[in-house]
Design a protein around this motif. Sequence first.
Motif, PDB file in Angstrom:
ATOM      1  N   UNK A  59     -16.362  42.618  10.715  1.00 55.08           N
ATOM      2  CA  UNK A  59     -15.425  43.610  11.232  1.00 55.08           C
ATOM      3  C   UNK A  59     -14.145  42.869  11.629  1.00 55.08           C
ATOM      4  N   UNK A  60     -13.024  43.510  11.477  1.00 56.32           N
ATOM      5  CA  UNK A  60     -11.732  42.891  11.731  1.00 56.32           C
ATOM      6  C   UNK A  60     -11.686  42.119  13.048  1.00 56.32           C
ATOM      7  N   UNK A  61     -12.182  42.734  14.100  1.00 58.88           N
ATOM      8  CA  UNK A  61     -12.102  42.102  15.419  1.00 58.88           C
ATOM      9  C   UNK A  61     -13.124  40.994  15.628  1.00 58.88           C
ATOM     10  N   UNK A  62     -14.002  40.749  14.657  1.00 58.12           N
ATOM     11  CA  UNK A  62     -15.037  39.718  14.802  1.00 58.12           C
ATOM     12  C   UNK A  62     -14.918  38.563  13.812  1.00 58.12           C
ATOM     13  N   UNK A  66     -12.151  30.203  12.806  1.00 59.09           N
ATOM     14  CA  UNK A  66     -11.931  29.267  11.694  1.00 59.09           C
ATOM     15  C   UNK A  66     -11.587  29.965  10.379  1.00 59.09           C
ATOM     16  N   UNK A  67     -11.807  31.292  10.307  1.00 59.67           N
ATOM     17  CA  UNK A  67     -11.497  32.040   9.087  1.00 59.67           C
ATOM     18  C   UNK A  67     -10.451  33.131   9.309  1.00 59.67           C
ATOM     19  N   UNK A  68      -9.708  33.044  10.391  1.00 60.71           N
ATOM     20  CA  UNK A  68      -8.689  34.060  10.695  1.00 60.71           C
ATOM     21  C   UNK A  68      -7.663  34.199   9.582  1.00 60.71           C
ATOM     22  N   UNK A  69      -7.379  33.120   8.856  1.00 61.73           N
ATOM     23  CA  UNK A  69      -6.399  33.190   7.771  1.00 61.73           C
ATOM     24  C   UNK A  69      -6.822  34.189   6.689  1.00 61.73           C
ATOM     25  N   UNK A  70      -8.107  34.471   6.599  1.00 57.30           N
ATOM     26  CA  UNK A  70      -8.587  35.418   5.594  1.00 57.30           C
ATOM     27  C   UNK A  70      -8.237  36.863   5.943  1.00 57.30           C
ATOM     28  N   UNK A  71      -7.957  37.131   7.201  1.00 49.16           N
ATOM     29  CA  UNK A  71      -7.485  38.461   7.582  1.00 49.16           C
ATOM     30  C   UNK A  71      -6.160  38.720   6.884  1.00 49.16           C
ATOM     31  N   UNK A  72      -5.240  37.793   6.991  1.00 53.79           N
ATOM     32  CA  UNK A  72      -3.938  37.938   6.337  1.00 53.79           C
ATOM     33  C   UNK A  72      -4.093  37.999   4.820  1.00 53.79           C
ATOM     34  N   UNK A  73      -4.964  37.177   4.255  1.00 54.58           N
ATOM     35  CA  UNK A  73      -5.168  37.187   2.804  1.00 54.58           C
ATOM     36  C   UNK A  73      -5.693  38.536   2.324  1.00 54.58           C
ATOM     37  N   UNK A  74      -6.612  39.128   3.075  1.00 53.92           N
ATOM     38  CA  UNK A  74      -7.143  40.437   2.699  1.00 53.92           C
ATOM     39  C   UNK A  74      -6.054  41.493   2.752  1.00 53.92           C
ATOM     40  N   UNK A  75      -5.255  41.488   3.797  1.00 52.57           N
ATOM     41  CA  UNK A  75      -4.162  42.459   3.930  1.00 52.57           C
ATOM     42  C   UNK A  75      -3.136  42.276   2.821  1.00 52.57           C
ATOM     43  N   UNK A  76      -2.691  41.052   2.626  1.00 50.49           N
ATOM     44  CA  UNK A  76      -1.651  40.765   1.649  1.00 50.49           C
ATOM     45  C   UNK A  76      -2.091  41.057   0.219  1.00 50.49           C
ATOM     46  N   UNK A  77      -3.372  40.890  -0.067  1.00 48.07           N
ATOM     47  CA  UNK A  77      -3.883  41.168  -1.409  1.00 48.07           C
ATOM     48  C   UNK A  77      -3.564  42.605  -1.836  1.00 48.07           C
ATOM     49  N   UNK A  79      -1.044  44.435  -0.347  1.00 43.45           N
ATOM     50  CA  UNK A  79       0.318  44.759  -0.014  1.00 43.45           C
ATOM     51  C   UNK A  79       0.552  45.307   1.380  1.00 43.45           C
ATOM     52  N   UNK A  80      -0.390  45.099   2.292  1.00 47.04           N
ATOM     53  CA  UNK A  80      -0.213  45.514   3.680  1.00 47.04           C
ATOM     54  C   UNK A  80       0.326  44.337   4.483  1.00 47.04           C
ATOM     55  N   UNK A  81       1.156  44.599   5.474  1.00 50.21           N
ATOM     56  CA  UNK A  81       1.568  43.488   6.339  1.00 50.21           C
ATOM     57  C   UNK A  81       0.379  43.010   7.171  1.00 50.21           C
ATOM     58  N   UNK A  82       0.274  41.718   7.321  1.00 49.71           N
ATOM     59  CA  UNK A  82      -0.835  41.160   8.111  1.00 49.71           C
ATOM     60  C   UNK A  82      -0.687  41.560   9.572  1.00 49.71           C
ATOM     61  N   UNK A  83      -1.814  41.793  10.240  1.00 45.26           N
ATOM     62  CA  UNK A  83      -1.755  42.195  11.647  1.00 45.26           C
ATOM     63  C   UNK A  83      -1.270  41.057  12.541  1.00 45.26           C
TER      64      UNK A  83
END
Length: 83
Positions: A59-62, A66-77, A79-83
């Motif tokens: 889940x986003x909040x969990x 060490x893998x927080x960078x993947x949140x941005x990668x998922x969003x950017x894939x 076309x959403x701005x990263x949170x």
Amino acid sequence: EAMPFTIIAENCTGCSACEKRCPTKASTGDPKKAYYIEALQCIDCGACVPVCPVQAIFPLEEVPEKWKEYTAKNYEHFGFPAP
């Protein structure tokens, strides 16, 4: 603005279990590269989480620090701005 329920992190092995289980086909990707959760298709059911053999879906909040960078990668894939 749509926000993904889940983020697929670095430890994904590309097995496609999440893609096979997803009732809306929100989990997409290339087994040799990465899988992502399509925010506009995801219905927040969580069906993909327990079938992941390496526990790479969070889940986003969990998402572990060490893998927080993947949140941005998922969003950017998608076309959403990263949170």
